[in-house]
Design a protein around this motif. Structure first.
Motif: not given
Length: 640
Positions: A211-232
Motif C-alpha cells: 500500500a505504500g505506507k503502514s499505520i502500524l509504524f505509529l501504533l507504538e511510536a506516537n509521542p502523543g500519549p506520553g506528551l499529554g501525561v508530561l504536560l499535565a
C-alpha cells in the motif's frame, strides 16, 4: 514457571528481538527516505533512483537483521553463518520482505555454528584450525540456507500473510484502536522497543510493499500519549515530578526517547488510563484520516515521524492530527487524575527505580533527568548474564581482566558469562561493562544503557570482589549453577600456560634498563618484529595505544600492545617478556615486567589468561622480576 521468571523471560525475548533491529534503524530510515523521495508518488519521482527501493527492502534490510541476530548469539562467526542462512529464506520467498525470516534464521545459524564449535573444541590438530573453521561455517551455512529456501521461507511467507490479513481485518472491523489496550501498558511495563521493532515493524514493512505506507509504524511510536501525561505534570504535578516534566517533555517529543515518561505513569498507575485512551484516540484518527508511515519512526520523535511520512494525499495532516488528538485526550484525563490526587509530593526517583527493575536494566535518560545516573555505585541490573571487559583493541588489558574475573565468577558458583572485546564492538545487549577509567566515557557512549564499572588496576581491582558479592546477593532463592565451560576459559594452572610458538625463550629479555616507558615499549615492539610476530608499523601503533590510556595493569606489570587498527599488522600471535629489575615509570607507576603482546584471531588468549592469573599475585611478580635467566622466567610461567 512463576510470574517473576516468566516476566524475565519475556523481557529477554523482547529485548533480543529489538536488539536485532535497533542497530540497523539507520538503514531502515535510509530506505524509507529513498522510498518517500523517488517512487512514482514521491516528492521527487525518479525512475532510476527508485530502482534502489526494491533490492534494499528485499536483500539489504533482512541481511542486516540476520547478521545482527547471529552476531548477538556468537559474535562475528555467528553473524556470518546467520547471514548465509538468511539468504536462503530471502530467496525462498522473493515476493515477501523476510524480516521475520531473518529474525529466525540469523540467530538459528549462529546457534548451530556455536554448538558445532563446542563439540569440536580441543579436538582439531594444530595447523588445521583455520581450515576447519572456514569449511564448517561454509558447509553449515550452506545447509541452513537450503533448508531455509525449501521450508522456512515459504512457511514465514504464509505466516506473514496471516498476520497482514489479521491487521486488515482489524482495520475493516474498526477494531485497530483496541490494540492500544495492550500496547500502551506493555511498552511502559517492560516491552518498549520490542513491540515496535520486534513485532509491528516487520508486518508494517510488508504493508508498505502493498500500500505504500503502514499505520502500524505509529501504533507504538506516537509521542502523543506520553506528551499529554508530561504536560499535565507541568501544570498540575507537584515536587520533583513537576520540576522535571518540562525537560522530559522536550526529550520525549523532539528526541523521541519515550521511556522518559514511563516513571511518571508508574508513579500514579491510574495514568495508564490516560495513555491507553490517548493511544486509542490517536489510532482512531489515523484510521479515519488514512495516516501511516513508509518506514519505522525511530526514535519516536515528531521529527522522525515527519521524515518518513509519505507525501501523497493527507498523510501529513492525518499523522500530525493523530499526535495532537492523542496528546489532548491523554492530557485531559491526566489532568483530572492529578487534580484529584491527594498525594502532596510525587517520588519520581522511586518511580524511575521501579521502571528500571521492570525493564531489567538501567535507564540513562531517565536517570540523568532525576539525578540517578547509572554508575558503579548504583543498582546492578537484575538477572545478570553477561559481563564485558573492554579496552581500545580488545586483545590485551581487557583479556587479562576478563580472565581474572572469569575465575572469580566460577569460584563463586555464578552462571555469568565474562568476555572481552574492543570498545568499538561492545555488544548492544551488554549488561555490565568494565573499562579503565580513561575509557569509560567512550564505553558509555557506545552502550549507554549498560551498567559501567571503572577500574584503575585490571590485575587486582577491589571492584571485582565487590561485583562478585553483589551478584551473589542478587541470586534470589536459588543456587546458581557452576559455569561448566567459558567461552575463553582461564588457562589450567596444572598444565603449562605458555605455547612454544607464542612465548619462546629467546624472546625473554633479562635485566633491562630504560629511561622512559616510550623506550621500553619500543624495545618490546621491536622484539615482536624481530621474532616475526608483527610488521614494523605495529610498533608505532603500540605507541599510539599508550597515548590513549596507559597499558600499566598494576602489580608492577605493563602489557603494551597495538590499537584496534593495528590488528592488520599482526602476522601471528606472540609474546615477548622484558624484565626491568629497577622498574620504568608508567605514569607514576613502576613497571618491572613488560609483556609485549601481538594477538591474532584470539589465539593468544590462553597464555594471556595464564599470565593474568600469575601476575594477580604480587609474590609471583616479584619472583619473575628477580629471576636470573630467561629459562627461569619461562619455567615460572609454565609452572603456574
Amino acid at each position: 514457571m512463576n510470574q517473576s521468571a516468566m516476566k524475565v523471560s519475556v523481557q529477554k525475548f523482547g529485548n533480543f528481538l529489538s536488539s536485532m533491529v535497533l542497530p540497523n534503524i539507520g538503514a531502515f530510515i535510509a530506505w524509507g527516505l529513498i522510498t518517500a523521495l523517488f517512487i512514482p508518488t514521491g516528492f521527487f519521482p525518479n525512475e532510476e533512483l527508485g530502482k534502489m527501493v526494491g533490492p534494499m527492502v528485499t536483500y539489504m534490510l533482512p541481511l542486516l537483521i540476520g547478521y545482527t541476530g547471529g552476531r548477538l548469539i556468537y559474535d562475528q562467526r555467528g553473524g556470518v553463518v546467520g547471514t548465509i542462512a538468511t539468504m536462503g529464506v530471502i530467496i525462498g520467498a522473493p515476493d515477501t520482505p523476510m524480516f521475520l525470516g531473518a529474525m529466525i534464521m540469523g540467530p538459528l545459524g549462529a546457534f548451530v555454528i556455536k554448538k558445532f564449535d563446542g563439540l569440536i573444541e580441543g579436538k582439531i590438530r594444530t595447523g588445521f584450525e583455520m581450515l576447519v573453521n572456514n569449511f564448517s561455517a561454509g558447509i553449515l551455512g550452506g545447509v541452513l540456507a537450503i533448508l531455509a529456501f525449501l521450508g522456512v521461507g515459504p512457511a514465514v511467507k504464509a505466516f506473514t500473510e496471516v498476520l497482514v490479513s489479521g491487521v486488515d481485518w482489524l482495520l475493516e472491523a474498526g477494531l485497530l484502536p483496541l490494540t492500544s489496550i495492550l500496547i500502551e501498558p506493555a511498552k511502559i511495563l517492560f516491552l518498549n522497543n520490542a513491540i515496535n521493532h520486534g513485532v509491528l515493524s516487520p508486518i508494517g514493512l510488508e504493508q508498505v510493499q502493498q500500500a505504500g505506507k503502514s499505520i502500524l509504524f505509529l501504533l507504538e511510536a506516537n509521542p502523543g500519549p506520553g506528551l499529554g501525561v508530561l504536560l499535565a505534570f507541568m501544570l498540575f504535578g507537584k515536587g520533583m515530578a513537576k520540576q522535571s516534566a518540562p525537560g522530559a517533555a522536550i526529550i520525549h517529543f523532539f528526541g523521541g526517547i519515550h521511556e522518559i515518561y514511563f516513571p511518571y505513569v508508574l508513579m500514579k498507575p491510574m495514568l495508564l488510563l490516560s495513555v491507553i485512551a490517548g493511544g486509542m484516540s490517536g489510532v482512531f484518527t489515523l484510521v479515519l484520516m488514512g495516516g501511516g508511515l513508509v518506514a519505522p519512526a525511530s526514535p519516536g520523535s515528531i521529527l522522525a515521524i515527519a521524515a518518513v511520512t509519505p507525501p501523497e494525499g493527507m498523510a501529513y495532516v492525518a499523522n500530525f492530527a493523530a499526535v495532537l488528538v492523542a496528546t489532548t485526550v491523554s492530557f485531559l484525563i491526566s489532568a483530572v487524575i492529578l487534580k484529584s490526587s491527594k498525594q502532596t509530593d510525587e517520588d519520581i526517583n522511586e518511580a524511575t527505580k521501579k521502571m528500571e527493575q521492570m525493564k531489567g536494566k538501567k535507564s540513562s535518560v531517565a536517570g540523568n533527568l532525576t539525578g540517578t545516573t547509572a554508575t558503579a555505585a548504583g543498582v546492578l541490573p537484575s538477572n545478570v548474564e553477561k559481563i564485558v571487559f573492554a579496552c581500545d583493541a580488545g586483545m590485551g588489558s581487557s583479556a587479562m581482566g576478563a580472565s581474572l574475573l572469569r575465575k572469580k565468577v566460577k569460584e563463586a558458583g555464578l552462571d555469568v558469562k565474562v568476555t572481552n572485546t574492543a570498545i568499538s564492538t561492545i555488544p548492544a545487549d551488554s549488561e555490565i561493562v568494565i573499562t579503565q577509567e580513561e575509557l569509560t566515557p567512550r564505553a558509555q557512549s557506545k552502550v549507554p544503557n549498560a551498567y559501567h564499572i571503572s577500574v584503575d588496576n585490571f590485575l587486582s581491582s577491589p571492584e571485582y570482589d565487590r561485583l562478585i558479592d553483589s551478584l551473589k546477593n542478587g541470586v534470589s532463592g536459588e543456587q546458581a549453577e557452576l559455569v561448566e565451560k567459558s567461552e575463553a576459559p582461564v588457562a589450567n594452572q596444572t598444565e603449562p600456560a605458555a605455547d612454544d610458538q607464542l612465548l619462546l625463550e629467546e624472546n625473554i629479555f633479562i635485566g633491562q634498563d630504560f629511561r622512559s616507558k616510550e623506550e621500553a615499549i619500543r624495545f618490546a615492539g621491536e622484539a615482536l618484529v624481530n621474532a616475526g610476530y608483527v610488521e614494523e608499523s605495529y610498533v608505532d601503533e603500540m605507541m599510539k595505544r599508550e597515548e590513549i590510556t596507559t597499558t600499566y595493569m598494576g602489580n608492577n606489570v605493563a602489557i603494551p600492545h597495538g590499537t584496534e587498527e593495528a590488528k592488520k599488522s599482526v602476522i601471528k600471535s606472540g609474546f615477548t617478556v622484558v624484565q626491568v629489575p629497577n622498574g620504568v615509570d608508567f605514569n607514576g607507576e613502576s613497571a618491572k615486567l613488560i609483556f609485549g603482546i601481538a594477538g591474532k584471531d584470539g589465539t593468544h588468549l590462553d597464555i594471556l589468561s595464564g599470565i593474568a592469573v600469575i601476575c594477580a599475585e604480587q609474590d609471583n611478580v616479584d619472583q619473575l622480576a628477580e629471576a636470573k635467566s630467561a629459562k627461569e622466567i619461562l619455567e615460572i610461567i609454565n609452572s603456574n
